[in-house]
Design a protein around this motif. Sequence first.
Motif, PDB file in Angstrom:
ATOM      1  N   ASN A   2       0.223   0.653   5.671  1.00 18.75           N
ATOM      2  CA  ASN A   2       1.067   1.467   4.799  1.00 18.75           C
ATOM      3  C   ASN A   2       0.236   2.585   4.149  1.00 18.75           C
ATOM      4  O   ASN A   2      -0.981   2.672   4.328  1.00 18.75           O
ATOM      5  CB  ASN A   2       1.788   0.597   3.766  1.00 18.75           C
ATOM      6  N   THR A   4      -0.656   3.133   1.029  1.00 14.34           N
ATOM      7  CA  THR A   4      -1.682   2.658   0.099  1.00 14.34           C
ATOM      8  C   THR A   4      -2.919   2.211   0.869  1.00 14.34           C
ATOM      9  O   THR A   4      -4.045   2.586   0.535  1.00 14.34           O
ATOM     10  CB  THR A   4      -1.129   1.511  -0.764  1.00 14.34           C
ATOM     11  N   GLU A   5      -2.715   1.411   1.901  1.00 11.57           N
ATOM     12  CA  GLU A   5      -3.840   0.926   2.711  1.00 11.57           C
ATOM     13  C   GLU A   5      -4.566   2.080   3.402  1.00 11.57           C
ATOM     14  O   GLU A   5      -5.797   2.086   3.479  1.00 11.57           O
ATOM     15  CB  GLU A   5      -3.336  -0.078   3.748  1.00 11.57           C
ATOM     16  N   VAL A   8      -6.734   3.984   0.799  1.00 15.71           N
ATOM     17  CA  VAL A   8      -7.935   3.216   0.470  1.00 15.71           C
ATOM     18  C   VAL A   8      -8.928   3.279   1.629  1.00 15.71           C
ATOM     19  O   VAL A   8     -10.133   3.489   1.421  1.00 15.71           O
ATOM     20  CB  VAL A   8      -7.586   1.761   0.107  1.00 15.71           C
ATOM     21  N   SER A 113      -8.118  -6.124  -2.100  1.00 13.93           N
ATOM     22  CA  SER A 113      -6.978  -5.648  -1.316  1.00 13.93           C
ATOM     23  C   SER A 113      -6.750  -4.172  -1.632  1.00 13.93           C
ATOM     24  O   SER A 113      -7.285  -3.643  -2.610  1.00 13.93           O
ATOM     25  CB  SER A 113      -5.726  -6.452  -1.673  1.00 13.93           C
ATOM     26  N   ALA A 114      -5.948  -3.530  -0.839  1.00 13.79           N
ATOM     27  CA  ALA A 114      -5.626  -2.122  -1.094  1.00 13.79           C
ATOM     28  C   ALA A 114      -5.024  -1.947  -2.490  1.00 13.79           C
ATOM     29  O   ALA A 114      -5.372  -1.020  -3.222  1.00 13.79           O
ATOM     30  CB  ALA A 114      -4.679  -1.589  -0.025  1.00 13.79           C
ATOM     31  N   ASN A 115      -4.146  -2.848  -2.877  1.00 13.39           N
ATOM     32  CA  ASN A 115      -3.528  -2.743  -4.204  1.00 13.39           C
ATOM     33  C   ASN A 115      -4.530  -2.957  -5.332  1.00 13.39           C
ATOM     34  O   ASN A 115      -4.398  -2.356  -6.400  1.00 13.39           O
ATOM     35  CB  ASN A 115      -2.373  -3.728  -4.332  1.00 13.39           C
ATOM     36  N   ASP A 116      -5.524  -3.804  -5.111  1.00 13.39           N
ATOM     37  CA  ASP A 116      -6.550  -4.037  -6.134  1.00 13.39           C
ATOM     38  C   ASP A 116      -7.276  -2.745  -6.506  1.00 13.39           C
ATOM     39  O   ASP A 116      -7.676  -2.559  -7.656  1.00 13.39           O
ATOM     40  CB  ASP A 116      -7.601  -5.044  -5.652  1.00 13.39           C
ATOM     41  N   TRP A 117      -7.459  -1.866  -5.538  1.00 10.95           N
ATOM     42  CA  TRP A 117      -8.168  -0.610  -5.797  1.00 10.95           C
ATOM     43  C   TRP A 117      -7.401   0.303  -6.761  1.00 10.95           C
ATOM     44  O   TRP A 117      -7.995   1.192  -7.357  1.00 10.95           O
ATOM     45  CB  TRP A 117      -8.453   0.122  -4.483  1.00 10.95           C
ATOM     46  N   TYR A 118      -6.124   0.069  -6.908  1.00 13.40           N
ATOM     47  CA  TYR A 118      -5.308   0.896  -7.798  1.00 13.40           C
ATOM     48  C   TYR A 118      -5.199   0.313  -9.210  1.00 13.40           C
ATOM     49  O   TYR A 118      -4.480   0.855 -10.048  1.00 13.40           O
ATOM     50  CB  TYR A 118      -3.925   1.139  -7.188  1.00 13.40           C
ATOM     51  N   GLU A 119      -5.945  -0.741  -9.474  1.00 15.00           N
ATOM     52  CA  GLU A 119      -5.994  -1.302 -10.831  1.00 15.00           C
ATOM     53  C   GLU A 119      -6.967  -0.495 -11.681  1.00 15.00           C
ATOM     54  O   GLU A 119      -7.825   0.208 -11.175  1.00 15.00           O
ATOM     55  CB  GLU A 119      -6.454  -2.766 -10.774  1.00 15.00           C
ATOM     56  N   ASN A 136      -8.335   4.719 -11.884  1.00 13.72           N
ATOM     57  CA  ASN A 136      -8.354   3.395 -11.268  1.00 13.72           C
ATOM     58  C   ASN A 136      -9.679   3.155 -10.540  1.00 13.72           C
ATOM     59  O   ASN A 136     -10.558   4.018 -10.514  1.00 13.72           O
ATOM     60  CB  ASN A 136      -7.160   3.236 -10.322  1.00 13.72           C
TER      61      ASN A 136
END
Length: 159
Positions: A2, A4-5, A8, A113-119, A136
């Motif tokens: 996707n 996001t992935e 990243v 994960s890809a989502n972790d990078w957006y934290e 982030n």
Amino acid sequence: MNQTETSVKIVLDRWDASIKNLDALLNNLSDATLLREIVPGKNRGIYLIGHLIAVHDDMLRLLDMGEKQYPELFEPFIKTPDNVNTPMPSITDLRKMVNEQSVYLKQKFDKLSANDWYEKHTAVTTEEFNSEPHRNKLNIIVTRTSHLQYHLGQLQLLK
């Protein structure tokens, strides 16, 4: 994959390529060369290597991945400008640190994960992050990659 992935992956691929470029350059520069100033009156190669290690070491804290590996490098390579009288590790030790750090950071990065990078990273409050979500973890990699590229350009001048 996707969006996001993909985003990243683009950023981390650029980081990985920059680290490989640093490794290749260091393999082609002698210890004697790294003791020279980039240009008269400017940082020496040894200082830039220590500086990069210290800056990358701080990413562990910023990315909430643990403590620094080389906290002893903060004083001579972040807080203090380059000076031949400042005690610092040998070039051999710095070369070893760069290699070990690259492997260690890659292991840490691969766990996210890809989502972790957006934290949010640790230098921003929750309130700041809510109004500025671009502050982030991935942005830390973007800025540190740019920083690395800048100093790689300087080190190229030693060739």
